[in-house]
Design an enzyme around this catalytic site. Structure first.
Site, short mmCIF file in Angstrom:
data_model
loop_
_atom_site.label_atom_id
_atom_site.label_comp_id
_atom_site.label_asym_id
_atom_site.label_seq_id
_atom_site.Cartn_x
_atom_site.Cartn_y
_atom_site.Cartn_z
N ALA A 45 -6.48 4.90 3.70
CA ALA A 45 -6.67 3.47 3.83
C ALA A 45 -5.46 2.93 4.59
O ALA A 45 -4.32 3.21 4.22
CB ALA A 45 -6.76 2.79 2.46
N GLU A 46 -5.71 2.17 5.66
CA GLU A 46 -4.59 1.79 6.52
C GLU A 46 -3.61 0.84 5.86
O GLU A 46 -2.50 0.63 6.35
CB GLU A 46 -5.10 1.18 7.83
CG GLU A 46 -5.83 -0.12 7.69
CD GLU A 46 -7.10 -0.16 8.53
OE1 GLU A 46 -7.30 -1.15 9.22
OE2 GLU A 46 -7.89 0.79 8.47
N ASN A 47 -4.01 0.25 4.72
CA ASN A 47 -3.06 -0.59 3.99
C ASN A 47 -2.08 0.24 3.16
O ASN A 47 -1.18 -0.30 2.53
CB ASN A 47 -3.78 -1.60 3.10
CG ASN A 47 -4.78 -0.96 2.17
OD1 ASN A 47 -5.50 -0.04 2.53
ND2 ASN A 47 -4.82 -1.43 0.93
N SER A 87 1.86 3.99 7.17
CA SER A 87 0.42 4.16 7.40
C SER A 87 0.10 4.15 8.89
O SER A 87 -0.64 4.99 9.39
CB SER A 87 -0.36 3.06 6.68
OG SER A 87 -1.74 3.27 6.79
#
Length: 217
Positions: A45-47, A87
Site C-alpha cells: 500500500a503506497e501509504n 514507500s
C-alpha cells in the site's frame, strides 16, 4: 457474480509467488481477497504497508491499518509498515513487480487516463504516475463500458493522461487483453461472454488470439 468481483478475481490470477504488487483503490484492492492458494505475494500500500491480506470484518478491523484508499486491511505475519518516503522509494526504485490500477479510459497504445475528468473535482493523482512508470508490469482494471454502454477501451484516450504507453495488460468484466504492437490482443473472455460481444463493445483495435480462453475465476 457481479462485474467488479469478476475483475477482482481475475486480477488475483496475475499474482506470482514472492512478487511485490501494488493495488490501486477500489476494484484492484479487492483482489487481496482472492490470492490463489499457495501463492505468497507481498501486497504494497503506497501509504506505507507491505504484506497485507484479505479485508477484515468490522469486528476484526484495526482503525490504524488502512490501504491507500482508506479501507481497512489485515497485516500478515512478517508485514512491515513505514513512512511515505520509504514507500515511494520502493516504487521509484523499481522494486514493485506489478501494479494494478483502475482507469477512466485506456487506449490500445498503452495510454491510461485514471485521475481527472475536466470540470469534475478530483482529489489528485495520488501515487498513480509514480506507479505507472516505476512498476515492472502495469495492469489496468476497469468496467468495459460506461453507464451509457460506451466503450472505455479506446483507440485513443480523450481524458488527461496519467501516463503514456505504459500499460501491459487490461482486465475488464468482459475480457483480458495484452497490449501489443498494432492493438490489443484478446486472450480471454469472461464466462458467458463471446468474442463477438467483446468486439462489439470495444472501440480499440482488437487482435483475436488463436487460443482465446475463458477466464479462470
Amino acid at each position: 457474480m457481479n462485474p467488479k468481483e469478476i475483475i477482482s478475481r481475475r486480477i488475483a490470477q496475475e499474482f506470482t509467488d514472492n512478487s511485490v504488487v501494488n493495488l490501486g483503490f477500489g476494484i484492484p484492492n479487492a483482489a487481496a481477497n482472492y490470492i490463489p492458494e499457495g501463492i505468497n505475494v507481498f501486497l504494497q500500500a503506497e501509504n506505507g504497508a507491505l504484506s497485507f491480506g484479505a479485508t477484515p470484518t468490522a469486528e476484526t478491523s484495526d482503525p490504524d491499518l488502512g490501504n491507500s484508499g482508506g479501507a481497512p486491511i489485515t497485516l500478515l505475519p512478517g508485514a512491515s509498515t513505514f513512512d511515505m518516503l520509504t514507500s515511494f522509494a520502493i516504487i521509484r526504485g523499481g522494486h514493485v513487480d506489478m501494479t494494478v490500477l483502475g482507469a477512466l479510459e485506456v487506449a490500445e497504445n498503452g495510454d491510461i487516463a485514471n485521475w481527472l475528468i475536466p470540470g469534475v473535482l478530483a482529489p489528485g493523482m495520488g501515487g498513480a504516475m509514480d506507479l505507472l512508470v516505476g512498476a515492472k508490469k502495469v495492469v489496468v482494471s476497469l468496467q468495459h463500458t460506461d453507464k451509457k454502454g460506451n466503450s472505455k477501451v479506446l483507440k485513443r484516450c480523450s481524458l488527461p493522461l496519467s501516463a503514456a504507453g505504459v500499460v501491459n495488460m487490461i482486465i475488464t468484466n468482459l475480457a483480458v487483453f495484452e497490449v501489443v504492437e498494432g492493438g490489443l490482443l484478446l486472450i480471454e473472455t469472461a464466462p458467458g461472454v463471446s468474442v463477438e460481444e467483446v468486439l462489439e463493445k470495444t472501440e480499440a483495435t482488437v487482435i483475436v488470439s488463436e487460443n482465446v480462453k475463458e477466464m479462470v475465476l
